[in-house]
Design a protein around this motif. Structure first.
Motif: not given
Ligand SMILES: [Fe+2]
Ligand SMILES: [Fe+2]
Length: 758
Positions: A566-568, A638-640, A669-672, A676-678
């Motif tokens: 996702d990050e890439m 770090i995601e949070m 949005t993506i880390d929600n 999401g990532h969190s």
């Molecule tokens: Fe992330």
């Protein structure tokens, strides 16, 4: 702002190769590498597969690559009539036609290996398994701080993502190949298992070939041109697809498109290197397919006696004193099987005349009864071996006495020996023996980003990561007072972890949020963004080496791979976070050299004091096996950290001045935390600790959990400046356990509580 540096990096990143640099190793690593190379090919293969952290393994990789590329040009080219066919300026279509020509020749041989008798087919499928299952591993860590956001690296990453089943291991190429093998009755352990090569019956040549692909997977950034050639030729030839009848996962037109895109970026030197990669794979695959054909012929031509001899040879070393007083002829079996000069043909000659083989009243023999259920040798031989023994005993009882000629399997050994001696003799001119010394933070950052060239820095990185993780445990007792985190320790249960994450999210990140009433002046906004940039430029680094070959079996591996993907942006540059941060910096007129370039050592925009955080991230990333648990905790933290007040304030400030807020927006949005990532980061910890519980029990879970939580605390250690200041000034009773160059007084100010955003 300082003036734009002359070597400022501009999007798009059109590199076709990194600049040529030396490879630095310590004297100790040289000795270790020498010892690894002196081992048998299967040991070399295993070491390269399992060891993704040591300096010595990287040096071995450098020497293996050197040997293969050199041997190809020096020896094999002379013997290969097709070698001169391609000019270095050939188009993608011309290259494709050339590769297809070799493919057509191979297809005839491979076709002859498909519909053959089961035993022979079994041997061929097993023999090819190590190569087929590692195909594509050269893309495992091609995406890294030194290569992102390169256009070609992301094109390759998109194909890597596809081959990895878009994050689902059960849809990955590796697993589809395994399933295909299982369909024809070949069941092998995982490729990283200790007995994988033995169970595959891998010849030394297979192990040596595999070692080349593994070596390339360890130094992909420095060998990008060769890698593009290897990638195209290996998949376009599609030996494994031809052998199994599987539809190629990467269709040739997609491979050719990528090749054409590369040719547009490449200069003459890179094209030459690309061709070297293509020629090498053509030679390797011709050599391997020829060996498979030879193996099939050998297997097919095996007499019953030779098959029995192979079984005896396989089991004799394990016989030990098991046979006690049993004799064949006038000799104790214990003596026969412990004799280093055991002559198996002679033994079989005596054995077929022995009383143990004579037909008994039940129509069997003592020996056959011994290996059946209830007999003293039951379970020693597998079904296939037992069937071969039984057939042989029947032939012996029927009076057959053919001359016993044992035809040893030496398939591919001459080629393997030539390649192994090329590896032993390789001494690449770009290998430099150098001590890592005590680099400054800037210098260390540069070396870690370019770790392939500075492997001698790995021990420093390991020490540094260990130091930070240990130091961060200070927050186990006082972490509840954190402004953005709560690293205070608690006993693990999935529910307790989810509750902690929720509480931090609502109480520390979301509820305190109020829109800014006053926006700082423009220079201040730009300066703060500049300080965040160092972390953002290595976004997702902490997980860029997880889930590689041999480590993509667990649910947690796949989920980590998916977060990194996702990050890439899954290889789509528009969604790639490194692209986004460059766009954001550009909108603020901040121009920096690329972090891989030496010019970055002299950049004047980012304060020296901020390197500690990015260094920690780079250090742990280089030890994805050793620090797997810590990485999981860090990942959650770090995601949070990308959620809530901080990010919202930054977006408000950026919008106010018309700057690009794409990087901040993407993370909001993506880390929600709902899906999401969190949330995924918490799920990954739960899944991993469940694996630990099932393998090692509850006590091991709490041990690993402590390590996971150290990882979480290590992010807090860089964030909670105010809290740590209280600790260091004695307002909180605990003392830091480690006083390395992580933080300085300048950073530890209460006015500026945080100095990074990811
Ligand atoms: Fe992330
Ligand atoms: Fe990101």
């Amino acid at each position: 702002m300082t003036a734009v540096p002359p070597l400022a990096f501009e999007l798009p990143d059109t590199i076709a190769a990194l600049s040529l640099r030396a490879f630095e190793f310590s004297g100790r690593a040289c000795k270790e590498a020498e010892a690894i190379i002196a081992q048998q090919p299967d040991a070399l293969f295993r070491r390269l597969l399992r060891d993704q952290e040591s300096e010595a393994a990287l040096l071995v990789a450098r020497r293996v690559i050197d040997a293969f590329l050199r041997q190809r040009t020096a020896d094999v080219a002379a013997a290969d009539p097709t070698a001169g066919d391609l000019r270095d300026d050939a188009s993608a279509d011309r290259i494709a036609a050339h590769v297809a020509g070799t493919g057509a020749e191979l297809a005839a041989t491979i076709g002859s290996l498909r519909d053959i008798e089961p035993d022979t087919r079994d041997a061929v499928v097993r023999q090819r398994a190590p190569i087929g299952l590692l195909g594509g591993c050269w893309l495992d860590v091609l995406s890294q701080p030194a290569t992102q956001p390169s256009v070609i690296v992301n094109r390759l990453y998109a194909q890597h993502f596809a081959q990895r089943g878009q994050g689902n291991p059960h849809r990955s190429l590796h697993y589809l190949r395994r399933r295909q093998m299982e369909d024809v009755g070949v069941y092998l352990p995982e490729i990283g298992a200790a007995d994988f090569l033995a169970r595959a019956g891998a010849r030394p040549l297979t192990a040596v070939h595999g070692s080349f692909y593994l070596a390339l997977s360890r130094l992909p950034a420095n060998f990008l041109p060769e890698l593009v050639g290897v990638h195209y030729a290996f998949h376009a030839l599609g030996v494994d697809d031809l052998l199994s009848g599987m539809t190629p996962m990467l269709a040739e037109p997609a491979l050719r498109d990528l090749l054409a895109a590369y040719l547009e970026l490449a200069g003459p030197a890179e094209r030459r290197r690309l061709h070297a990669g293509i020629r090498l794979v053509l030679a390797l695959e011709c050599e391997h397919v020829a060996m498979l054909a030879e193996l099939a012929a050998w297997q097919h031509g095996l007499s019953l006696e030779s098959k029995v001899a192979a079984i005896v040879a396989r089991h004799a070393p394990f016989a030990g004193a098991q046979h006690q007083g049993v004799r064949v002829g006038d000799r104790l079996l214990t003596d026969t099987f412990s004799d280093p000069g055991l002559d198996i043909a002679e033994f079989l000659r005596e054995f077929r005349e022995a009383r143990q083989l004579r037909r008994s009243r039940d129509g069997l023999s003592r020996f056959v009864r011994a290996i059946k259920f209830g007999g003293p040798m039951f379970g020693i031989f597998d079904d296939r071996e037992a069937a071969i023994f039984q057939a042989w005993v029947e032939a012996v009882q029927g009076g057959e006495r053919p001359e016993i000629v044992i035809c040893a399997n030496t398939v591919g050994d001459a080629e393997a020996a030539a390649r192994a001696s090329a590896i032993a003799a390789s001494a690449p001119a770009d290998v430099v023996i150098a001590d890592a010394g005590t680099p400054s933070d800037r210098e260390l950052f540069y070396r870690l980003v370019n770790i392939e060239n500075h492997a001698n820095t790995l021990p420093l990185a390991a020490d540094r990561a260990a130091g930070v993780f240990a130091a961060a445990e200070i927050l186990f007792t006082c972490g509840a007072g954190g402004r953005y985190t709560d690293a205070s320790y608690f006993d693990y249960s999935p529910q307790a972890l989810y509750e902690r994450a929720e509480r931090v999210y609502w109480e520390k990140l979301v509820r305190p949020y109020q829109p800014l009433e006053e926006i700082p002046d423009r220079d201040e906004v730009v300066f703060l963004q500049t300080t965040y940039a160092l972390g953002a430029l290595v976004d997702a680094t902490w997980i860029h080496r997880v889930a590689n070959l041999g480590r993509f079996e667990r649910q947690c591996d796949a989920a980590l791979f998916s977060i990194y993907a996702d990050e890439m942006g899954h290889g789509d540059l528009r969604k790639n976070h490194i692209t986004l941060i460059h766009l954001a910096l550009r909108s603020m007129n901040i121009a920096l050299p690329h972090i891989r370039d030496a010019a970055f050592l002299d950049q004047a925009d980012l304060p020296d004091e901020l390197y500690g955080f990015s260094l920690h991230q780079l250090c742990m990333a280089l030890f994805p096996d050793t620090y797997f648990s810590e990485i999981l905790g860090y990942n959650l933290a770090i995601e949070m950290f990308g959620l809530g007040e901080l990010r919202l304030h930054e977006i408000q400030k950026l919008r106010h001045y018309g700057f690009d807020d794409c990087y901040e927006q993407a993370h909001l949005t993506i880390d929600n935390i709902s899906a999401g990532h969190s949330r995924q980061a918490a799920d990954i910890i739960v899944s991993y600790l469940d694996e630990v519980r099932r393998a090692l029990g509850d006590a091991a879970v709490q041990r690993e959990w402590r390590r996971v939580w150290r990882g979480y605390a290590s992010l807090a250690y860089f964030v909670e400046h105010a809290l740590l200041k209280q600790v260091t000034t004695g307002q909180v009773a605990t003392e830091p356990a480690w006083a390395g160059p992580v933080m300085t007084e300048q950073v530890l100010t209460e006015e500026e509580p945080v100095s990074l955003i990811i």
